[in-house]
Write a protein that holds these residues in place. Structure first.
Motif, PDB file in Angstrom:
ATOM      1  N   CYS A   1       0.682  -1.453   0.253  1.00 21.64           N
ATOM      2  CA  CYS A   1      -0.406  -0.120   0.048  1.00 21.64           C
ATOM      3  C   CYS A   1       0.867   0.823   0.392  1.00 21.64           C
ATOM      4  N   GLY A   2       1.745   1.017  -0.001  1.00 23.62           N
ATOM      5  CA  GLY A   2       3.092   2.373  -0.561  1.00 23.62           C
ATOM      6  C   GLY A   2       3.048   3.256  -1.861  1.00 23.62           C
ATOM      7  N   GLU A   3       3.017   1.635  -2.525  1.00 28.99           N
ATOM      8  CA  GLU A   3       2.556   1.952  -3.669  1.00 28.99           C
ATOM      9  C   GLU A   3       1.176   3.068  -4.224  1.00 28.99           C
ATOM     10  N   GLU A   4       1.789   3.638  -4.876  1.00 28.47           N
ATOM     11  CA  GLU A   4       0.175   4.825  -4.884  1.00 28.47           C
ATOM     12  C   GLU A   4      -1.205   3.611  -4.862  1.00 28.47           C
TER      13      GLU A   4
ATOM     14  N   PRO B   1      -5.132   4.544 -16.934  1.00 29.12           N
ATOM     15  CA  PRO B   1      -5.170   5.988 -17.141  1.00 29.12           C
ATOM     16  C   PRO B   1      -4.136   6.171 -15.384  1.00 29.12           C
ATOM     17  N   PHE B   2      -3.174   7.510 -15.573  1.00 31.67           N
ATOM     18  CA  PHE B   2      -2.975   7.760 -14.063  1.00 31.67           C
ATOM     19  C   PHE B   2      -3.640   8.049 -12.466  1.00 31.67           C
ATOM     20  N   PRO B   3      -3.543   8.584 -11.307  1.00 29.52           N
ATOM     21  CA  PRO B   3      -4.430   8.928 -10.461  1.00 29.52           C
ATOM     22  C   PRO B   3      -4.184  10.436 -11.142  1.00 29.52           C
ATOM     23  N   ALA B   4      -3.617  11.515 -11.288  1.00 28.33           N
ATOM     24  CA  ALA B   4      -3.499  12.167 -11.521  1.00 28.33           C
ATOM     25  C   ALA B   4      -5.066  12.845 -12.431  1.00 28.33           C
ATOM     26  N   VAL B   5      -5.552  11.886 -13.638  1.00 32.92           N
ATOM     27  CA  VAL B   5      -6.490  11.590 -14.114  1.00 32.92           C
ATOM     28  C   VAL B   5      -7.892  11.224 -14.198  1.00 32.92           C
ATOM     29  N   ALA B   6      -7.707   9.450 -12.903  1.00 32.25           N
ATOM     30  CA  ALA B   6      -8.795   8.636 -12.805  1.00 32.25           C
ATOM     31  C   ALA B   6      -7.617   8.280 -11.236  1.00 32.25           C
TER      32      ALA B   6
ATOM     33  N   TYR C   1     -11.821   7.782  -6.292  1.00 34.09           N
ATOM     34  CA  TYR C   1     -12.865   7.243  -6.579  1.00 34.09           C
ATOM     35  C   TYR C   1     -13.048   8.011  -8.259  1.00 34.09           C
ATOM     36  N   GLY C   2     -12.195   7.581  -9.121  1.00 34.35           N
ATOM     37  CA  GLY C   2     -12.211   8.220 -10.722  1.00 34.35           C
ATOM     38  C   GLY C   2     -11.832   8.926 -10.149  1.00 34.35           C
ATOM     39  N   SER C   3     -11.003  10.142  -9.843  1.00 33.87           N
ATOM     40  CA  SER C   3     -11.287  11.370  -9.713  1.00 33.87           C
ATOM     41  C   SER C   3      -9.823  12.071 -10.164  1.00 33.87           C
ATOM     42  N   PRO C   4     -10.288  13.186 -10.568  1.00 33.81           N
ATOM     43  CA  PRO C   4      -8.073  13.431 -10.838  1.00 33.81           C
ATOM     44  C   PRO C   4      -7.963  13.480  -9.008  1.00 33.81           C
ATOM     45  N   THR C   5      -6.480  13.140  -8.896  1.00 33.71           N
ATOM     46  CA  THR C   5      -6.096  12.818  -7.693  1.00 33.71           C
ATOM     47  C   THR C   5      -4.664  12.944  -7.723  1.00 33.71           C
ATOM     48  N   VAL C   6      -2.786  13.596  -6.323  1.00 34.84           N
ATOM     49  CA  VAL C   6      -2.548  14.203  -6.129  1.00 34.84           C
ATOM     50  C   VAL C   6      -2.244  13.743  -5.351  1.00 34.84           C
ATOM     51  N   ILE C   7      -1.040  11.939  -5.716  1.00 33.04           N
ATOM     52  CA  ILE C   7      -0.874  11.429  -4.285  1.00 33.04           C
ATOM     53  C   ILE C   7       0.880  11.965  -3.931  1.00 33.04           C
ATOM     54  N   ASN C   8       1.023  12.737  -2.941  1.00 31.22           N
ATOM     55  CA  ASN C   8       2.464  13.354  -2.517  1.00 31.22           C
ATOM     56  C   ASN C   8       2.966  12.567  -1.141  1.00 31.22           C
TER      57      ASN C   8
END
Length: 442
Positions: A180-183, A202-207, A210-217
């Protein structure tokens, strides 16, 4: 030259984890400045600073934020631009040897909270989550307390500081799985599914969530953001090399006199960090070390002067990763250490990808044979062949990481493997008991 702490400046303050101490030591000043800027300007500032992700990959932070689809001025938003935006903080610090995010969350949790609020404002998000590793009970409690203090002070919730901006922040405890350390596995876990990596794109920035644009930092990445806002891009770039600027927390453990967390500018060398830590324990000498945790290829004494930044470490044949610097001396068996790391990856493999699930199991079997003196001459080639069949064939980097320590240990210390073989097997390799110098073998 004396080092001036940035990320760890509050660590030794009395009750450093409280809002009272944080505000007294300039806390939330950066948030007030950021809220007076346009969100796009905050993104531009972080881009200009050169801040790169501190979670391992080293991707430019401002660029990642800019990938979030935003509605165009004067146009009705459609598609991903019309969807809610989410911010997820990866606080699932599970890489063996890594201990930089947990001390930060324990000693200075409000620096992370402030970084979260600024980042969420910049990407126009109104919901953020801090995903904490399940075993980190004390850090989870301390973050929960900090978030409650921030809500009570008006830094979170509706109408943040009277600006009209709303943000909800949730602290979520995972169940303690390394994967779960993998985004994307983290996102599946947040959504209530079994934590397994997703196919990208698709990458998290797009989906993403919950299928919405997401930034993971990463935690350390976002804790750096308030300092970028307060000090400016040029100040931040004054520390470290041009392509990897800023301060960094390095975790030193193993055979050193004073193990711990050491803050220094990016690009500091292992030789300099060892000097801060009192050097290798008296009477012993360095044999090998990891620049970024067990999933990064080993380094040896010949790499002590490699600048510890993303590009320099990559050019030297490894990865900076999470800057988990584990130090081993001549009393440590590199084969046994590699077996322990490989056992960890075999245990933590989520099982989704056949090369990783089956390959890590067989790597453990081969290494166990070797460690117990029951290996065969062919096992050395079998190790290499198995690693080749795992590398690049998995959804995420766990499989690749499992092969790094094996491939690099064979590269630098193949003679240590040969020395564990029975005499008749050594003879099959055409070697006498007097082994070739390290590095002479394949």
């Amino acid at each position: 030259m004396p080092l001036t702490p940035v990320l760890t400046a509050r660590f030794d303050a009395p009750r450093s984890w409280t809002l009272e101490t944080y505000e007294r030591l300039d806390g939330y000043r950066a948030l007030r400045s950021a809220l007076e800027m346009a969100p796009a300007d905050v993104v531009g500032l972080v881009k200009d600073s050169g801040l790169r992700g501190r979670g391992g990959a080293g991707f430019p932070t401002g660029m990642k934020w800019s990938f979030i689809p935003q509605p165009k001025p004067g146009e009705e938003p459609t598609g991903p631009a019309a969807a809610p935006k989410y911010l997820v903080v990866n606080a699932d610090e599970g890489e063996p040897g890594t201990c930089k995010d947990l001390p930060l969350m324990m000693a200075d949790p409000h620096s992370l909270v402030e970084g979260v609020i600024i980042t969420a404002y910049a990407i126009r998000s109104h919901f953020a989550v801090i995903y904490v590793r399940g075993e980190a009970v004390h850090a989870h409690r301390r973050l929960m307390a900090a978030v409650q203090e921030a809500y009570a002070a008006g830094y979170l919730g509706s109408d943040v500081l009277g600006t009209g901006y709303d943000l909800e922040l949730v602290v979520h405890a995972g169940a303690g799985a390394y994967i779960c350390g993998e985004e994307t596995a983290l996102l599946d876990s947040l959504e209530g599914y079994r934590g397994q990596p997703r196919l990208k794109p698709p990458f998290p920035a797009v989906a993403g969530l919950y299928g919405s644009p997401t930034v993971i930092n990463n935690v350390e990445t976002l804790a750096s953001v308030p300092y970028v806002v307060r000090g400016g891009a040029e100040w931040f770039k004054s520390m470290g090399p041009e392509k990897s600027p800023g301060p960094k927390i390095y975790s030193l453990s193993g055979r050193v006199v004073r193990p711990g967390q050491y803050e220094a500018p990016m690009g500091t060398t292992m030789r300099e960090l060892l000097a801060m830590a009192g050097g290798v324990r008296p009477g012993h000498e360095l044999k090998f070390w990891t620049p970024g945790g067990s999933s990064t290829p080993y380094f040896t004494a010949e790499h002590l002067d490699v600048p510890l930044d993303f590009d320099s470490v990559a050019a030297a044949g490894s990865m900076l990763g999470t800057t988990a610097l584990m130090v081993f001396d001549e009393t440590d068996s590199i084969v046994e250490a590699t077996l322990r790391f490989t056992e960890f990856y075999a245990h933590e493999s989520c099982g989704k990808c056949t090369p990783c699930r089956e390959g890590t199991y067989w790597l453990v079997q081969i290494l166990e044979r070797l460690v117990h003196g029951q290996g065969r001459a062919a096992d050395l080639d079998l190790l290499t062949d198995t690693c080749d069949n795992i590398l690049g064939r998995s959804f995420c980097a766990l499989g690749d990481g499992a092969t790094s320590c094996i491939a690099s240990s064979l590269k630098y210390f193949k003679d240590d493997y040969v020395a564990l073989l029975p005499a008749e097997e050594q003879a099959r390799l055409g070697r006498s008991l007097r082994l070739e110098p390290v590095g002479a073998a394949r």
